[in-house]
Each structure stands twice: as C-alpha cells, then as structure tokens.
Design a protein around this motif. Structure first.
Motif, PDB file in Angstrom:
ATOM      1  N   LEU A  98       0.825  -1.207   0.000  1.00  0.00           N
ATOM      2  CA  LEU A  98       0.000   0.000   0.000  1.00  0.00           C
ATOM      3  C   LEU A  98       0.857   1.253   0.000  1.00  0.00           C
ATOM      4  O   LEU A  98       0.515   2.260  -0.636  1.00  0.00           O
ATOM      5  CB  LEU A  98      -0.945  -0.014   1.197  1.00  0.00           C
ATOM      6  CG  LEU A  98      -2.070  -1.049   1.118  1.00  0.00           C
ATOM      7  CD1 LEU A  98      -2.770  -1.194   2.456  1.00  0.00           C
ATOM      8  CD2 LEU A  98      -3.072  -0.668   0.027  1.00  0.00           C
ATOM      9  N   ARG A  99       1.983   1.210   0.704  1.00  0.00           N
ATOM     10  CA  ARG A  99       2.919   2.338   0.648  1.00  0.00           C
ATOM     11  C   ARG A  99       3.494   2.476  -0.764  1.00  0.00           C
ATOM     12  O   ARG A  99       3.702   3.592  -1.253  1.00  0.00           O
ATOM     13  CB  ARG A  99       4.040   2.139   1.660  1.00  0.00           C
ATOM     14  CG  ARG A  99       3.612   2.334   3.098  1.00  0.00           C
ATOM     15  CD  ARG A  99       3.373   3.797   3.410  1.00  0.00           C
ATOM     16  NE  ARG A  99       4.640   4.538   3.419  1.00  0.00           N
ATOM     17  CZ  ARG A  99       4.717   5.862   3.362  1.00  0.00           C
ATOM     18  NH1 ARG A  99       3.634   6.596   3.238  1.00  0.00           N
ATOM     19  NH2 ARG A  99       5.895   6.457   3.394  1.00  0.00           N
ATOM     20  N   ALA A 100       3.745   1.350  -1.416  1.00  0.00           N
ATOM     21  CA  ALA A 100       4.213   1.410  -2.802  1.00  0.00           C
ATOM     22  C   ALA A 100       3.159   2.054  -3.698  1.00  0.00           C
ATOM     23  O   ALA A 100       3.476   2.873  -4.573  1.00  0.00           O
ATOM     24  CB  ALA A 100       4.559   0.008  -3.300  1.00  0.00           C
ATOM     25  N   LEU A 101       1.891   1.703  -3.483  1.00  0.00           N
ATOM     26  CA  LEU A 101       0.809   2.292  -4.277  1.00  0.00           C
ATOM     27  C   LEU A 101       0.706   3.795  -4.008  1.00  0.00           C
ATOM     28  O   LEU A 101       0.473   4.577  -4.945  1.00  0.00           O
ATOM     29  CB  LEU A 101      -0.507   1.594  -3.946  1.00  0.00           C
ATOM     30  CG  LEU A 101      -1.688   1.845  -4.891  1.00  0.00           C
ATOM     31  CD1 LEU A 101      -1.331   1.454  -6.314  1.00  0.00           C
ATOM     32  CD2 LEU A 101      -2.914   1.063  -4.416  1.00  0.00           C
ATOM     33  N   GLN A 102       0.878   4.201  -2.747  1.00  0.00           N
ATOM     34  CA  GLN A 102       0.924   5.633  -2.446  1.00  0.00           C
ATOM     35  C   GLN A 102       2.043   6.299  -3.243  1.00  0.00           C
ATOM     36  O   GLN A 102       1.861   7.382  -3.807  1.00  0.00           O
ATOM     37  CB  GLN A 102       1.174   5.860  -0.956  1.00  0.00           C
ATOM     38  CG  GLN A 102      -0.039   5.740  -0.062  1.00  0.00           C
ATOM     39  CD  GLN A 102       0.294   6.114   1.369  1.00  0.00           C
ATOM     40  OE1 GLN A 102       1.315   5.701   1.910  1.00  0.00           O
ATOM     41  NE2 GLN A 102      -0.554   6.923   1.975  1.00  0.00           N
ATOM     42  N   GLY A 103       3.207   5.665  -3.272  1.00  0.00           N
ATOM     43  CA  GLY A 103       4.338   6.232  -3.998  1.00  0.00           C
ATOM     44  C   GLY A 103       4.086   6.335  -5.491  1.00  0.00           C
ATOM     45  O   GLY A 103       4.471   7.316  -6.129  1.00  0.00           O
ATOM     46  N   LEU A 104       3.426   5.330  -6.054  1.00  0.00           N
ATOM     47  CA  LEU A 104       3.121   5.362  -7.485  1.00  0.00           C
ATOM     48  C   LEU A 104       2.227   6.544  -7.841  1.00  0.00           C
ATOM     49  O   LEU A 104       2.339   7.108  -8.935  1.00  0.00           O
ATOM     50  CB  LEU A 104       2.440   4.061  -7.907  1.00  0.00           C
ATOM     51  CG  LEU A 104       3.296   2.791  -7.893  1.00  0.00           C
ATOM     52  CD1 LEU A 104       2.435   1.572  -8.179  1.00  0.00           C
ATOM     53  CD2 LEU A 104       4.438   2.890  -8.902  1.00  0.00           C
ATOM     54  N   ALA A 105       1.337   6.928  -6.926  1.00  0.00           N
ATOM     55  CA  ALA A 105       0.349   7.968  -7.221  1.00  0.00           C
ATOM     56  C   ALA A 105       0.762   9.359  -6.787  1.00  0.00           C
ATOM     57  O   ALA A 105       0.379  10.347  -7.414  1.00  0.00           O
ATOM     58  CB  ALA A 105      -0.978   7.608  -6.545  1.00  0.00           C
ATOM     59  N   ALA A 106       1.552   9.468  -5.718  1.00  0.00           N
ATOM     60  CA  ALA A 106       1.800  10.776  -5.106  1.00  0.00           C
ATOM     61  C   ALA A 106       2.591  11.727  -5.985  1.00  0.00           C
ATOM     62  O   ALA A 106       2.460  12.945  -5.865  1.00  0.00           O
ATOM     63  CB  ALA A 106       2.526  10.593  -3.767  1.00  0.00           C
ATOM     64  N   GLY A 107       3.408  11.182  -6.891  1.00  0.00           N
ATOM     65  CA  GLY A 107       4.259  12.041  -7.699  1.00  0.00           C
ATOM     66  C   GLY A 107       3.551  12.810  -8.788  1.00  0.00           C
ATOM     67  O   GLY A 107       4.114  13.764  -9.335  1.00  0.00           O
ATOM     68  N   ALA A 108       2.318  12.418  -9.123  1.00  0.00           N
ATOM     69  CA  ALA A 108       1.623  13.080 -10.238  1.00  0.00           C
ATOM     70  C   ALA A 108       1.515  14.578 -10.009  1.00  0.00           C
ATOM     71  O   ALA A 108       1.780  15.380 -10.916  1.00  0.00           O
ATOM     72  CB  ALA A 108       0.237  12.467 -10.418  1.00  0.00           C
TER      73      ALA A 108
END
Length: 388
Positions: A98-108
C-alpha cells in the motif's frame, strides 16, 4: 485564469512530505502493534520512494500525451484509496504494497505542477511562481509531523493514514473546481513506444539537463538526510521525545519559507548567477557551522538544528533556478523533463533512506559530514551544468 493555482500546486506537492513525515511520530506504536521493528518500518519509506521514483518517470510523459489535469486527478484518486487501505492493515507485510501504491500515485501532482508552471510562464515569472509554490510547500515538513503527532496522541497511528486519504480527496475537489487544463491539444506528444523512446533518450542524453537534475538531488539530499534520520537524530542523539519533532522541522521550515519568499522578490532583479552564488554561500556557511558544533559538542539541542534554518534559506533560494534551468534544456518535453527531474531526486532519496542514512546516523558528526559531502557534490554539479 482562476485564482489560487499556486496554492493548489503547492498542496499537490505537499502530499510527498506528508506521506513521509506525518507517520514518523507513530513509529514506536506501529512497531508494537504491527509486531515489527524499526528497520522494517524504515523499509516502508524506502519502498514508497522506489515506487515514487519509478512512476515519476511516467507521470510527465502521460500528461504530455493526455493533458495535465486528468493525470493529476487519477493520481489523487489512487493515492486516497491506498491511504485508506493503510488504515486497516494488521502487519507490515500488508503496509508495504500500500505504501508502494501511495508512492506510485503521489508524484503526479509535483511532477505535473512543475510542467504547469512552465506551461503558464517563463523566465522571471516562472521562477516567481515556482518560489511561491515552494514557499507554501515548505510548510509541509514542519506541519506534517505536528499533525501526525497530534493524531497519534489523540487517536493512534491509523488516524494518520485516514488524514492522508482525506487530504487527497480535498485536493481532488480543488483540482476539479479550480485547476484548468494548461496543455493545448495541439502541443501534446504521442504516447507510443517510438516517440517515447526518442523523447527519453533526448532528455536523459541532455548533459546540461542531467547535470542540473543531479545537482538538485544532491543539494536536497544534504537536508533530507536529516529528515530521514529524524527519529534517531532527535530521540537518540538529542534526547527529545515523539512530540518534539518541531525542533528539526521548525527551523527547517522557517528557512524554506524565508528563502522562497526571498527568491520570489529577487527573481526579476538578480541574475541567475548571483542567485546561485548567494544560495550556495549560505548553504556552505551552514554546513561549516554544523561541523564545528558537532566537533565542539556544546550542550543544548538548539545548537544542532540551527544550521537547518540557514541551509534551507540558501537551498530554497536556489531551487527555482535549478528547476527552471533544467526544464529550459528540454523545452519540447517539459512534462517528461519534470518527470526525470523528480525521478532523479526521488531515486536518490530512496538511496539515502535505504543506505546512506543508516550508514551515517550513528553519530552527530557522521551525519554532519555526510550532509557536507552531498553538498560538495551538488556544488560541483552546478559548476559543470553552467559550463555545458
């Protein structure tokens, strides 16, 4: 053009530091509740950075093809869902993806925010708007641990991730209502393997662009080393508690905000060379002072955090120039260029989190020396970039 765009862009950029700093005060409770240790929790930061860095390579290119607004909205939706999932985990093995998924999205938001600024403005106006974003964004490192600490004391660590989900949802609404599309359909680039490969080859092969990008990452790393070492730096070395993170983030934020305000005021009056000279002189003086303090070892926590104010004053004075100079090297691929900038910075942050910080946080002097080495490398990179 709707008002408040700089504030929205700053809010999007703030997701990054909130994703890291807000749950640092919860580490002790999370260690107990999730039946894990500090090293495993440190990896939840590393996996976030790795995912953030990987996806940051694509946010800009996708926005170059599909437009800025839709990609920002998709990122916020995924981030909110991942944060909500973190609320319900029962083990660190569930938290990691879930932290990885946060990382995938947060940079947009932060990637596309940089591109939006260059879509709207150039030259001194772009540097001024960038400094406004950095000034508001600079509050996040101080606010995040305070909010996280307050939520931790009142409700426990799960409330921190619920807050992150609500923050992303609020930003989603703000983007829907107030952020227009800034990339005209006629300026969009095809999202196909051939054009993408040529685009990345052109950006990554641009030596001046890469020199500016690496210099930014190294310079920011000299400060971020302390952020990632915060629990050890504050609690073990300075003897402070979980409610005392303001000792680090207070002076750091004051420096970021002060330097950003100064950058906005001098953007139209100071040439690029002078701006960088003043910024790097301030950072060099701060790190020299920090080394001297760590050698002298005076009592009192204040001596060991004072340099963060001066360093961040100089750093945030230099940030708009480093960012815009880099993007100016790739004018036809600003979205992709912003992606690569953030990829370089975040990838290096992941290296600091996984390797460099644990290697140097053993003493106050080794932390100070590590920051100084990173800064010297940044200075060498700027000198090289200016010559290319």
């Amino acid at each position: 053009m709707p008002s408040g765009i700089a504030l929205i862009l700053a809010g999007l950029a703030m997701l990054g530091p909130f994703s890291i700093n807000a749950y640092l005060p919860s580490f002790p409770e999370m260690t107990r509740v999730l039946h894990t240790d500090g090293v495993a929790l440190q990896q939840t930061i590393s996996v976030y950075f790795a995912a953030f860095a990987f996806m940051s390579l694509w946010h800009g290119a996708i926005s170059d093809a599909c437009g800025r607004r839709a990609v920002v909205l998709a990122g916020l939706a995924v981030y909110a869902a991942a944060s909500l999932g973190c609320v319900f985990v029962t083990g660190v093995e569930q938290l990691l993806p879930l932290r990885a998924l946060q990382g995938l999205a947060a940079g947009a938001g932060i990637v596309i925010g940089r591109a939006i600024i260059r879509d709207l403005h150039d030259g001194p106006q772009a540097r001024r708007m960038m400094s406004q974003v950095v000034m508001v964004y600079g509050l996040a490192p101080a606010i995040a641990p305070l909010v996280g600490g307050a939520l931790q004391r009142a409700f426990g660590w799960r409330a921190v991730f619920l807050f992150l989900a609500l923050l992303a949802a609020s930003l989603f609404v703000a983007v829907v209502l107030r952020l227009p599309e800034t990339l005209a359909a006629t300026a969009r680039q095809p999202f196909r393997p051939g054009p993408l490969a040529r685009g990345y080859a052109g950006v990554l092969g641009n030596r001046a662009f890469m020199a500016w990008s690496l210099s930014y990452a190294l310079m920011f790393g000299a400060f971020f080393l302390y952020v990632l070492s915060a629990p050890v730096f504050l609690m073990r070395h300075l003897g402070l508690g979980e409610a005392d993170f303001l000792w680090l983030f207070g002076p750091a934020t004051a420096g970021l905000v002060g330097g950003s305000a100064l950058a906005g005021k001098v953007s139209a009056r100071w040439p690029v060379r002078l701006t960088l000279q003043v910024g790097f002189a301030l950072m060099a003086a701060a790190l020299a002072f920090n080394l001297a303090v760590c050698l002298a070892r005076p009592p009192g926590a204040g001596w060991y955090v004072l340099h963060l104010f001066v360093f961040n004053l100089g750093m945030s004075l230099a940030v708009p120039t480093l960012t815009i100079r880099g993007l100016d090297c790739v004018p036809a691929r600003r979205g992709m260029g912003a992606s690569v900038q953030l990829f370089v910075q975040t990838g290096f942050n992941a290296l600091i989190a996984a390797v460099i910080a644990p290697m140097v946080w053993g003493s106050l002097l080794s932390l100070a020396a590590g920051a100084a080495v990173l800064f010297l490398c940044a200075g060498a990179g700027v000198l090289l970039a200016a010559r290319l």
